[in-house]
Scaffold this motif. Structure first.
Motif, PDB file in Angstrom:
ATOM      1  N   ILE A   2       0.841  -1.196   0.000  1.00  0.00           N
ATOM      2  CA  ILE A   2       0.000   0.000   0.000  1.00  0.00           C
ATOM      3  C   ILE A   2       0.879   1.250   0.000  1.00  0.00           C
ATOM      4  N   GLY A   3       1.942   1.224   0.760  1.00  0.00           N
ATOM      5  CA  GLY A   3       2.885   2.341   0.766  1.00  0.00           C
ATOM      6  C   GLY A   3       3.508   2.546  -0.600  1.00  0.00           C
ATOM      7  N   LEU A  32       2.150   1.792  -3.467  1.00  0.00           N
ATOM      8  CA  LEU A  32       1.133   2.369  -4.350  1.00  0.00           C
ATOM      9  C   LEU A  32       0.999   3.870  -4.115  1.00  0.00           C
ATOM     10  N   GLU A  33       1.061   4.294  -2.850  1.00  0.00           N
ATOM     11  CA  GLU A  33       0.967   5.720  -2.533  1.00  0.00           C
ATOM     12  C   GLU A  33       2.181   6.478  -3.088  1.00  0.00           C
ATOM     13  N   GLU A  84       1.793   6.853  -6.764  1.00  0.00           N
ATOM     14  CA  GLU A  84       0.822   7.893  -7.071  1.00  0.00           C
ATOM     15  C   GLU A  84       1.467   9.277  -6.989  1.00  0.00           C
ATOM     16  N   MET A  85       2.302   9.483  -5.974  1.00  0.00           N
ATOM     17  CA  MET A  85       2.993  10.768  -5.832  1.00  0.00           C
ATOM     18  C   MET A  85       3.960  11.009  -6.993  1.00  0.00           C
ATOM     19  N   ASP A  97       1.972  11.942 -10.035  1.00  0.00           N
ATOM     20  CA  ASP A  97       1.539  13.343  -9.907  1.00  0.00           C
ATOM     21  C   ASP A  97       2.663  14.287 -10.323  1.00  0.00           C
ATOM     22  N   LYS A 128      -3.478   6.863 -12.377  1.00  0.00           N
ATOM     23  CA  LYS A 128      -4.129   7.162 -11.093  1.00  0.00           C
ATOM     24  C   LYS A 128      -5.269   6.178 -10.825  1.00  0.00           C
ATOM     25  N   ARG A 130      -5.343   3.570  -7.691  1.00  0.00           N
ATOM     26  CA  ARG A 130      -6.428   3.680  -6.704  1.00  0.00           C
ATOM     27  C   ARG A 130      -7.242   2.397  -6.622  1.00  0.00           C
ATOM     28  N   LYS A 162      -5.186  -0.132  -4.685  1.00  0.00           N
ATOM     29  CA  LYS A 162      -5.141   0.226  -3.261  1.00  0.00           C
ATOM     30  C   LYS A 162      -6.469  -0.122  -2.587  1.00  0.00           C
TER      31      LYS A 162
END
Length: 68
Positions: A24-25, A27-28, A31-32, A35, A52, A56, A59
């Motif tokens: 999960i970390g 994936l975050e 995502e950053m 971005d 994105k 999502r 996640k």
């Protein structure tokens, strides 16, 4: 582009290799990075939005799986 692996390949092209052992970390962080790539205009809007959405969905799938 269909899955997280495809997003990882985009990030790889720009030298971003993300693996912390926490899915999960990861994936975050991906995502950053996506971005940032979009804000710097290295990837087009279509690819950004697809990435994105894929991240999502994955996640959400993992969080729901853990809640069972």
């Amino acid at each position: 582009m269909k899955n997280v692996y495809d997003v990882q390949q985009i990030l790889k092209k720009f030298g971003a290799f993300i693996y912390s052992g926490d899915r999960i970390g990861d994936l975050e962080l991906m995502e950053m990075e996506i971005d940032d790539l979009f804000q710097m205009q290295f990837i087009e809007k279509d690819r950004y939005l697809q990435s994105k959405l894929i991240l999502r969905k994955e996640k959400t799938r993992l969080l729901n799986k853990g809640a069972r």
